[in-house]
Scaffold this motif. Structure first.
Motif, short mmCIF file in Angstrom:
data_model
loop_
_atom_site.label_atom_id
_atom_site.label_comp_id
_atom_site.label_asym_id
_atom_site.label_seq_id
_atom_site.Cartn_x
_atom_site.Cartn_y
_atom_site.Cartn_z
N HIS A 241 -3.46 6.66 -6.98
CA HIS A 241 -2.20 7.22 -7.51
C HIS A 241 -2.43 8.50 -8.32
O HIS A 241 -1.68 9.47 -8.17
CB HIS A 241 -1.48 6.19 -8.36
CG HIS A 241 -0.23 6.73 -9.02
ND1 HIS A 241 0.93 6.98 -8.31
CD2 HIS A 241 0.02 7.10 -10.31
CE1 HIS A 241 1.84 7.47 -9.14
NE2 HIS A 241 1.32 7.54 -10.35
N HIS B 207 -1.61 1.80 -7.49
CA HIS B 207 -2.37 2.18 -6.31
C HIS B 207 -3.66 2.88 -6.75
O HIS B 207 -3.63 3.75 -7.63
CB HIS B 207 -1.54 3.13 -5.44
CG HIS B 207 -2.17 3.48 -4.12
ND1 HIS B 207 -3.17 4.40 -4.01
CD2 HIS B 207 -1.93 3.03 -2.87
CE1 HIS B 207 -3.54 4.52 -2.74
NE2 HIS B 207 -2.80 3.70 -2.03
N LEU C 174 0.85 -1.19 0.00
CA LEU C 174 0.00 0.00 0.00
C LEU C 174 0.88 1.24 0.00
O LEU C 174 1.45 1.61 1.03
CB LEU C 174 -0.92 -0.01 1.22
CG LEU C 174 -1.69 -1.31 1.48
CD1 LEU C 174 -2.44 -1.25 2.80
CD2 LEU C 174 -2.63 -1.60 0.32
#
Length: 378
Positions: free
Chosen positions: A288, A285, A278
């Protein structure tokens, strides 16, 4: 000339000592200040509890970095959050994240149990959930933390500000994990930004302090400053000086910590004992894209990993590292590791196999080797 934030930080606003020529400002530990024969103050200060010279010097540097109208320092991050909550009307509706610093969440529940506020929570990644939680004419404060500790979920600050303001509420942001060297939340629409200055701002794990900055010196800010004075939740002059010293290296520390965390995250993705990594700096992610828009100078040194071996593997990993020190905190120059669930308690939503990492400024290869060896042993 207009100076860039890196210069303002490194030179602490050029606050030199005019009497001696020292290139750093002195520490003023005095608690009280002289008056003349007419009972008029000799200088600007009368007593250190409302504001002392060293505390205000440090606060002014932080305000400049944040692009804030004003700033105040507190004895801890939780004291700073409490000061913000103290400005709310009795029974005020507060909207906050399900995932956030557990101490702040405990404080919110404590106030709600006493009937001082009402609470609605939303998932940090859920924009529609945030919109539905905010009630026009009722909600007074929307409280967000991004990235959210310890999952590092990302909240869109500009969107949260839009939703809060449309309902007549203010947006408060816990910027502890995204300091002003990478995110200026006031520019994105926040009204107040809080920092646990213990973490990135000081950066040396030797100061306990909180801070609040404001977009405008309005009526709510006056309430906060009055509470700051009346409750006396102020830091010492020495701690304020240490925090200002830490601010001078904030940009270079954060850059190195961000680079280290990204390398560690990439290495952990390839390790067979790890089920999840994470870190908002990873392109896969979920947050992101938003993080890249909000965090313009690095994604920070904080990441979490989840282990396939469950909570026992997490416990053993944290007890087996040599470079990573097993301790609670984040943002310091030394790297720390922690099995987070036992710290937060059984009611915490944090998965029991989650290990939180705070990457410092050591050699990245040493950090990676340390984790790999510890994982292999466990």
């Amino acid at each position: 000339m207009t100076k860039r934030p890196e210069t303002l930080a490194a030179q602490a606003l050029h606050q030199t000592d005019r009497e001696t020529g020292a290139v750093i400002p002195p520490i003023h530990p005095a608690t009280t200040y002289m008056r003349d024969e007419n009972n008029a103050l000799v200088g600007e200060m009368d007593y250190r509890r409302p504001k002392g010279p060293t505390e205000m010097q440090a606060a002014n540097v932080l305000a400049a970095l944040e692009g804030a109208a004003d700033a105040r320092l507190f004895s801890s991050g939780l004291a700073a959050i409490a000061a913000i909550l103290d400005t709310l009307e009795i029974g005020a509706h507060v909207v906050a994240q399900t995932e956030m610093y557990y101490g702040a969440k405990k404080l919110l529940h404590h106030l709600a149990a006493k009937g001082l506020i009402s609470l609605t929570f939303f998932e940090p990644h859920d924009k529609m959930g945030l919109k539905q939680a905010v009630q026009a004419g009722k909600t007074e404060l929307v409280w967000i933390e991004t990235p959210a500790n310890p999952s590092w979920a990302v909240v869109d600050v500009a969107y949260a500000a839009e939703i809060a303001h449309a309902a007549g509420a203010i947006l408060g942001v816990d910027g502890t994990c995204s300091p002003p060297c990478t995110t200026r939340a006031l520019d994105l629409g926040a009204d107040l930004v809080m920092h646990s200055a213990t973490k990135y701002l000081n950066g040396h794990s030797d100061v306990l302090m909180g801070a609040v900055v404001t977009k405008s010196q309005d009526e709510r800010w006056e309430k906060l400053c009055t509470g700051h004075h009346l409750t006396g939740a102020v830091p010492s002059a020495f701690d304020s000086w240490l925090m200002m010293r830490g601010l001078r290296t904030l940009f270079v520390r954060f850059e190195r910590q961000s680079a280290n965390a990204l390398k560690v995250a990439e290495a952990m993705k390839a390790h067979g004992a790890v089920s999840h990594v994470l870190y908002p700096g990873l392109e896969d992610h979920p947050g992101h894209a938003i993080a890249a828009r909000q965090m313009t100078n690095g994604f920070g040194g904080l990441l979490s990993i989840r282990l396939k071996g469950g909570p026992e593997a997490a416990r053993k990993l944290c007890a087996s590292t040599e470079v990573f020190l097993q301790a609670t905190s984040i943002g310091g120059v030394e790297s720390l590791i922690e099995h987070r669930k036992p710290i937060e308690g059984p009611s915490s939503p944090t998965p029991d196999n989650l290990v939180r990492l705070s990457c410092g400024i050591e050699a990245a290869d040493d950090l990676i080797e340390d984790l790999k060896k510890a994982l292999d042993r466990t």
